[in-house]
Design an enzyme around this catalytic site. Sequence first.
Site, mmCIF file in Angstrom:
data_model
loop_
_atom_site.group_PDB
_atom_site.id
_atom_site.type_symbol
_atom_site.label_atom_id
_atom_site.label_comp_id
_atom_site.label_asym_id
_atom_site.label_seq_id
_atom_site.Cartn_x
_atom_site.Cartn_y
_atom_site.Cartn_z
ATOM 1 N N TYR A 2 0.908 -1.124 0.000
ATOM 2 C CA TYR A 2 -0.023 0.053 -0.150
ATOM 3 C C TYR A 2 0.813 1.376 -0.055
ATOM 4 O O TYR A 2 0.648 2.279 -0.623
ATOM 5 C CB TYR A 2 -0.945 0.055 1.000
ATOM 6 C CG TYR A 2 -1.993 -0.899 1.226
ATOM 7 C CD1 TYR A 2 -3.292 -0.768 0.480
ATOM 8 C CD2 TYR A 2 -1.876 -2.158 1.618
ATOM 9 C CE1 TYR A 2 -4.468 -1.577 0.277
ATOM 10 C CE2 TYR A 2 -3.079 -3.243 1.719
ATOM 11 C CZ TYR A 2 -4.110 -2.979 0.888
ATOM 12 O OH TYR A 2 -5.098 -3.783 0.699
ATOM 13 N N ASN A 58 -12.427 -0.025 -4.933
ATOM 14 C CA ASN A 58 -12.379 -0.379 -6.216
ATOM 15 C C ASN A 58 -13.676 -0.997 -6.798
ATOM 16 O O ASN A 58 -13.954 -2.263 -6.436
ATOM 17 C CB ASN A 58 -11.004 -1.340 -6.691
ATOM 18 C CG ASN A 58 -11.079 -1.928 -8.033
ATOM 19 O OD1 ASN A 58 -11.647 -1.443 -8.921
ATOM 20 N ND2 ASN A 58 -10.174 -3.037 -8.203
ATOM 21 N N CYS A 85 -6.774 -5.152 -7.489
ATOM 22 C CA CYS A 85 -6.577 -4.551 -6.296
ATOM 23 C C CYS A 85 -6.060 -5.776 -5.378
ATOM 24 O O CYS A 85 -5.466 -5.356 -4.316
ATOM 25 C CB CYS A 85 -7.769 -4.028 -5.636
ATOM 26 S SG CYS A 85 -9.308 -5.177 -5.765
ATOM 27 N N HIS A 86 -6.169 -7.026 -5.537
ATOM 28 C CA HIS A 86 -5.887 -8.012 -4.961
ATOM 29 C C HIS A 86 -4.388 -8.291 -4.978
ATOM 30 O O HIS A 86 -3.817 -8.846 -4.044
ATOM 31 C CB HIS A 86 -6.273 -9.265 -5.425
ATOM 32 C CG HIS A 86 -5.876 -9.527 -6.781
ATOM 33 N ND1 HIS A 86 -6.584 -9.364 -7.959
ATOM 34 C CD2 HIS A 86 -5.187 -10.413 -7.368
ATOM 35 C CE1 HIS A 86 -6.337 -9.435 -9.119
ATOM 36 N NE2 HIS A 86 -5.237 -10.446 -8.636
ATOM 37 N N GLU A 98 -2.031 -16.476 -9.620
ATOM 38 C CA GLU A 98 -1.151 -15.565 -10.394
ATOM 39 C C GLU A 98 0.312 -16.290 -10.320
ATOM 40 O O GLU A 98 1.048 -15.831 -10.902
ATOM 41 C CB GLU A 98 -1.348 -14.239 -10.293
ATOM 42 C CG GLU A 98 -2.649 -13.903 -10.815
ATOM 43 C CD GLU A 98 -2.794 -12.097 -10.590
ATOM 44 O OE1 GLU A 98 -1.684 -11.461 -10.232
ATOM 45 O OE2 GLU A 98 -3.860 -11.532 -10.898
#
Length: 162
Positions: free
Chosen positions: A98, A121, A129-130, A156
Amino acid sequence: MTFYHSIECPLGTLILTTDGEALTGVYFEGQRHFVGIQPDWQKTENNPILNAVSQQLDEYFSKQRAVFYVPLSAQGTEFQQAVWRALQAVNFGERLSYSGLAEKVGRPNAVRAVAAAVGRNPISVVIPCHRIIGKNNSLTGYAGGLARKAALLELEVAERQI
C-alpha cells in the site's frame, strides 16, 4: 442505464455491470461496498461488453489469460480514479505494498487514503486490487474477503499456460 449479469467462477458468483459502452463493475456476491443489484438495473445475457469480460474472466481463472482487454469506466473521485489507474500498472503476478502504491500516485503520506481507495475499487480482478499487500508482505484488506485475495494471488503465481 446499467446492465448486468452474473457468472460463476471458482471463487463464487461475480456480478458484472456495464453502462453499455464500458465495464463499470465486477463484484463478488456479498463484497463489501457493493450495494447489490439495484431496481433500475436491467438484466441481460447478451451484451458485447459483458460477454467479452465473462470470456476473459473464464480464461483468467483457467490460467489462460494474464491481461484483460475491455473498456473500463470506474466511477469515483479523481483521487480514487488515480489509485485505480495505478493499480492497473501492477503487472500480473506482481505484488505491491500500500505504501508503494501511495508513492506511485504521488501521495507517499496518504497510505490510509490509498488503501481506502483500493478497497472501493468497483472492478475487482480486472483492476487488480488483490495485488496490493501489507508492507510486511501480509494479506491485509480485500473487499471480496481475504480467502479470495489469497486464492487470486496464488492463481497468479501458479504455472501459467499462456
